[in-house]
Design a protein around this motif. Structure first.
Motif, PDB file in Angstrom:
ATOM      1  N   ASP A 140       0.883  -0.999  -0.156  1.00 48.57           N
ATOM      2  CA  ASP A 140      -0.159   0.108   0.011  1.00 48.57           C
ATOM      3  C   ASP A 140       0.935   1.281  -0.054  1.00 48.57           C
ATOM      4  O   ASP A 140       2.211   1.032   0.299  1.00 48.57           O
ATOM      5  N   PRO A 141       0.484   2.555  -0.294  1.00 54.69           N
ATOM      6  CA  PRO A 141       1.206   3.762  -0.653  1.00 54.69           C
ATOM      7  C   PRO A 141       1.965   3.937   0.681  1.00 54.69           C
ATOM      8  O   PRO A 141       3.081   4.326   0.654  1.00 54.69           O
ATOM      9  N   VAL A 142       0.998   3.937   1.910  1.00 52.73           N
ATOM     10  CA  VAL A 142       2.030   4.387   3.171  1.00 52.73           C
ATOM     11  C   VAL A 142       2.950   3.472   3.406  1.00 52.73           C
ATOM     12  O   VAL A 142       4.267   3.983   3.758  1.00 52.73           O
ATOM     13  N   THR A 143       2.931   2.037   3.272  1.00 52.48           N
ATOM     14  CA  THR A 143       4.044   1.206   3.751  1.00 52.48           C
ATOM     15  C   THR A 143       5.081   1.430   2.542  1.00 52.48           C
ATOM     16  O   THR A 143       6.390   1.503   2.840  1.00 52.48           O
ATOM     17  N   ARG A 144       4.960   1.607   1.308  1.00 49.88           N
ATOM     18  CA  ARG A 144       5.867   1.901   0.328  1.00 49.88           C
ATOM     19  C   ARG A 144       6.734   3.031   0.807  1.00 49.88           C
ATOM     20  O   ARG A 144       7.777   3.006   0.641  1.00 49.88           O
ATOM     21  N   GLU A 145       6.026   4.214   1.046  1.00 49.54           N
ATOM     22  CA  GLU A 145       6.755   5.287   1.537  1.00 49.54           C
ATOM     23  C   GLU A 145       7.578   5.116   2.674  1.00 49.54           C
ATOM     24  O   GLU A 145       8.614   5.672   2.947  1.00 49.54           O
ATOM     25  N   LEU A 146       7.039   4.460   3.680  1.00 45.40           N
ATOM     26  CA  LEU A 146       7.685   4.338   4.929  1.00 45.40           C
ATOM     27  C   LEU A 146       9.061   3.307   4.909  1.00 45.40           C
ATOM     28  O   LEU A 146      10.173   3.567   5.376  1.00 45.40           O
ATOM     29  N   LEU A 147       8.908   2.565   3.895  1.00 39.62           N
ATOM     30  CA  LEU A 147      10.023   1.703   3.558  1.00 39.62           C
ATOM     31  C   LEU A 147      11.324   2.624   2.833  1.00 39.62           C
ATOM     32  O   LEU A 147      12.457   2.465   3.371  1.00 39.62           O
ATOM     33  N   CYS A 148      10.669   3.461   2.011  1.00 40.98           N
ATOM     34  CA  CYS A 148      11.912   4.413   1.366  1.00 40.98           C
ATOM     35  C   CYS A 148      12.453   5.391   2.360  1.00 40.98           C
ATOM     36  O   CYS A 148      13.490   5.685   2.373  1.00 40.98           O
ATOM     37  N   VAL A 149      11.429   5.734   3.542  1.00 41.97           N
ATOM     38  CA  VAL A 149      12.190   6.583   4.541  1.00 41.97           C
ATOM     39  C   VAL A 149      13.098   5.835   5.224  1.00 41.97           C
ATOM     40  O   VAL A 149      14.280   6.350   5.547  1.00 41.97           O
ATOM     41  N   ALA A 150      12.909   4.498   5.642  1.00 39.10           N
ATOM     42  CA  ALA A 150      13.752   3.754   6.222  1.00 39.10           C
ATOM     43  C   ALA A 150      15.185   3.628   5.683  1.00 39.10           C
ATOM     44  O   ALA A 150      16.208   3.900   6.195  1.00 39.10           O
ATOM     45  N   VAL A 151      15.138   3.282   4.272  1.00 37.33           N
ATOM     46  CA  VAL A 151      16.179   3.170   3.598  1.00 37.33           C
ATOM     47  C   VAL A 151      17.157   4.658   3.319  1.00 37.33           C
ATOM     48  O   VAL A 151      18.271   4.255   3.396  1.00 37.33           O
ATOM     49  N   ILE A 180       6.154   7.173  11.518  1.00 35.08           N
ATOM     50  CA  ILE A 180       7.418   7.686  11.048  1.00 35.08           C
ATOM     51  C   ILE A 180       8.555   7.396  12.149  1.00 35.08           C
ATOM     52  O   ILE A 180       9.575   7.173  11.842  1.00 35.08           O
ATOM     53  N   ILE A 181       8.107   7.782  13.505  1.00 33.92           N
ATOM     54  CA  ILE A 181       9.242   7.918  14.457  1.00 33.92           C
ATOM     55  C   ILE A 181       9.603   6.523  14.659  1.00 33.92           C
ATOM     56  O   ILE A 181      10.668   6.285  14.730  1.00 33.92           O
ATOM     57  N   GLU A 182       8.761   5.489  14.557  1.00 30.99           N
ATOM     58  CA  GLU A 182       8.962   4.059  14.727  1.00 30.99           C
ATOM     59  C   GLU A 182       9.789   3.412  13.651  1.00 30.99           C
ATOM     60  O   GLU A 182      11.065   2.638  13.970  1.00 30.99           O
ATOM     61  N   VAL A 183       9.574   3.979  12.664  1.00 32.11           N
ATOM     62  CA  VAL A 183      10.451   3.627  11.342  1.00 32.11           C
ATOM     63  C   VAL A 183      11.914   4.087  11.648  1.00 32.11           C
ATOM     64  O   VAL A 183      12.883   3.332  11.553  1.00 32.11           O
TER      65      VAL A 183
END
Length: 212
Positions: A140-151, A180-183
């Motif tokens: 989903d879009p949220v998960t995709r963006e969170l993964l990119c934040v992480a990397v 986001i903080i948790e990521v």
């Protein structure tokens, strides 16, 4: 869980998404921590992630390799211009490539613009690779963006423009501050791999020296 030990227990992210974050940061080319990749792929599957979701996670993480061109291309364009090479307005074909890329990714920046001007063929191949990672449907879009934040926020990369871009897009997609903080907290704990990799080597070398 190292993040729990450091920061306490949080539940803004589901266990599935947490494991996908770990997969992304361990599999990123700037880290490639194989024991972690293996463990967290298994844990992600155990928490309900699909093979396609994990595949898309790996595709997104792999895109940071393209920063070699987009971060460097503006410098090349600048130096070529200073040496008198002409770079006029974008041609109709170049504009079509730009429009197609923006439509697929919702993104455009100085690096993409410079690469398009310097080498449209290289840009087209770059864009095709990047778009293939974003035109997937399992995440989903949220998960995709969170993964990119992480990397992008990983201590092995810390690409500030990428952090800012994907953090903003995560919020626009509906991510919460807590997610986001948790990521970021999950991402920060890869520093423990200094010990998990080096301590066994220390034990091995120390034992060998004693035997010698």
């Amino acid at each position: 869980d190292d993040a729990v030990l450091l920061f306490g227990k949080h539940d803004a992210l589901t266990p599935r998404v947490k494991e996908l974050v770990y997969v992304a940061i361990d599999a990123a080319i700037t880290h490639l921590y194989e024991p972690g990749i293996r463990k967290h792929i298994g844990d992600a599957l155990g928490h309900g992630a699909t093979v396609q979701e994990i595949t898309e996670t790996l595709q997104l993480a792999s895109c940071i390799g393209l920063l070699s061109t987009t971060v460097s291309a503006p410098y090349l364009l600048q130096f070529l211009r200073s040496r008198g090479e002409p770079f006029q307005a974008l041609t109709a074909d170049q504009i079509a490539l730009k429009d197609e890329f923006e439509a697929a990714t919702g993104h455009w920046d100085e690096g993409m613009d410079a690469l398009l001007r310097v080498d449209p063929i290289a840009f087209a191949k770059h864009a095709h690779y990047l778009c293939s990672a974003w035109q997937t449907s399992a995440l989903d879009p949220v998960t995709r963006e969170l993964l990119c934040v992480a990397v992008h926020a990983s201590s092995t990369l810390l690409h500030r423009p990428g952090i800012a871009r994907h953090m903003e897009r995560a919020l626009e997609a509906g991510a919460t501050r807590e997610q986001i903080i948790e990521v970021l907290q999950l991402t920060s704990v890869i520093g423990i791999h200094t010990c998990s990799v080096a301590m066994p080597l220390l034990a091995e070398v120390a034992a060998s020296n004693k035997l010698g």
